[in-house]
Design an enzyme around this catalytic site. Sequence first.
Site, PDB file in Angstrom:
ATOM      1  N   GLY A  69       0.342  -1.515   6.652  1.00 55.42           N
ATOM      2  CA  GLY A  69       1.007  -0.289   7.081  1.00 55.42           C
ATOM      3  C   GLY A  69       2.273  -0.019   6.298  1.00 55.42           C
ATOM      4  O   GLY A  69       2.410  -0.389   5.127  1.00 55.42           O
ATOM      5  N   SER A  70       3.224   0.588   6.969  1.00 52.15           N
ATOM      6  CA  SER A  70       4.427   1.055   6.277  1.00 52.15           C
ATOM      7  C   SER A  70       5.354  -0.059   5.805  1.00 52.15           C
ATOM      8  O   SER A  70       6.287   0.207   5.047  1.00 52.15           O
ATOM      9  CB  SER A  70       5.202   2.027   7.169  1.00 52.15           C
ATOM     10  OG  SER A  70       4.471   3.232   7.322  1.00 52.15           O
ATOM     11  N   THR A  71       5.127  -1.310   6.230  1.00 49.89           N
ATOM     12  CA  THR A  71       5.927  -2.387   5.649  1.00 49.89           C
ATOM     13  C   THR A  71       5.649  -2.509   4.151  1.00 49.89           C
ATOM     14  O   THR A  71       6.488  -2.994   3.397  1.00 49.89           O
ATOM     15  CB  THR A  71       5.648  -3.737   6.333  1.00 49.89           C
ATOM     16  OG1 THR A  71       4.250  -4.064   6.221  1.00 49.89           O
ATOM     17  CG2 THR A  71       6.059  -3.699   7.796  1.00 49.89           C
TER      18      THR A  71
END
Length: 495
Positions: free
Chosen positions: A219-221
């Site tokens: 995801g956005s990590t």
Amino acid sequence: MNKPIRTVSIFCLLLFLALALNATYLQYYHASALNDRVGNGRVATATFARDRGAILAGGQVIAESVKTKDQYKFQRKYRLPFMYAPVTGWYTFGNETGVERAQNSFLSGEDDRLFVNRLVDLVNGTATKGGNVVLTINPAAQKAAFDGLSALGRDVQGAVVAIEPSTGKILAMVSLPTYDPNKLADHDFKAASAYATRMSRLPGDPLLNRAVQTTLPPGSTFKTVTASAAMQTGRYTANTLVPGGPSYRLPGSTKVVHNEIPNCGTTKIPFTQAMAFSCNTSFAPIAVDVGSTGMRKTADGFGFNQLYLEDNQYPTQAVSLYPSGLDEAQTALTGFGQGSVTATPLQMAMVAAGIGNRGVVMRPYLIDELQSPSQEPLVPGHSEELSQAISANSAAEVTRLMVATVQEGTAQQAAIPGVTVAGKTGTAESGRTNPDGSEVPPYAWFVSFAPAASAKVAVAVMIQHVDRPTNEIAGGALGGPIAKQVMEAVLRSNG
């Protein structure tokens, strides 16, 4: 002597010669191979009945052998079993996992580095003892990670990893659900086998160490990697204006990307804002601008597409993937951690640690020291640079983005009073459906390091499943507080 007797005599002589050659071959040339055979029950029994060395963390014994009154003489016992099971693994007759497997020869006393100790034991007429293995684990950080993840509920599936950025020491490694290794090491082999079978059939798969054996879309990590790749081009800084807006159409596709929160402007926005509010519509075109080759090169620098945890540290690990040859649409999806990119929690902890260590990624390691049975240091752990993933200047720019995310964006739950924290949230779509056709809830991620200017600890939290409504599953809300607790535990222990 007549001919028949002479023939028989020669034949018998040849048989005795063949017998002597075979005995010499078996007892000298082939002895080691026979001794090491898996099916050699005599050797396995002798090894199992040996006083196996202890496994320690922060001066605390977490696995040891205690005397018994049965035929095997010693029983393996695990202290704080559920908390440390994914790290220690278990040891039983003919089977071992985790550190018990990775350091089996040393723990059993068979390692060549313990030759002098074996020789002394032989002269003194005492039984061979195994050496001790000291882990890099920080007990306070391990407890904070375990307690924080456990607090999310009985059905939680997830992992937490903490790393010391400057060395690569693994300070915490927790995976839930977990199991009791004492029940697998029990000398009642029937009961142990039944417990193993029951654990393997549970839907949460508690025998799996999710910290290193599970790969999921980060995801956005993963935007921390995308931002790093962008900085490496020389065309971006933390102050650069990047694409914004409520939507972005993937190149050559009709699919449209949207944002989770409406803080991404209409056209151009500062890079800090794009990271702070996790704008997919910014990072997708940034990844396209960097290109598939540039994205892959940076991902590889952080450890993707390779094995970096050596076998003598932990025997089994999954490879985090950033594929090559992606088209622009696929590259855009990877820009915000979706599509074909997958990562383990250890891998994402390495990304955070690498950024916090001025772009230098250290090889992670779990064994801090090997000791003799009398606790004399024999082999110290050592730090090793894995790669210079990005330049120090690029790392500083990405750090600015991550600090802004904690101070004013989606990662505020990780803020520590008096400490500047860098962090990034992530909520990844699973892309899977349940048997009833409903969509599997998203995965929640969180990465961080602190202090931002001179990182002492980097943390990754991954929550694969939790019994919450889908709209409550978010990296910041679930993972942020856990990361904060782990960072605080390490910073307190460092004084």
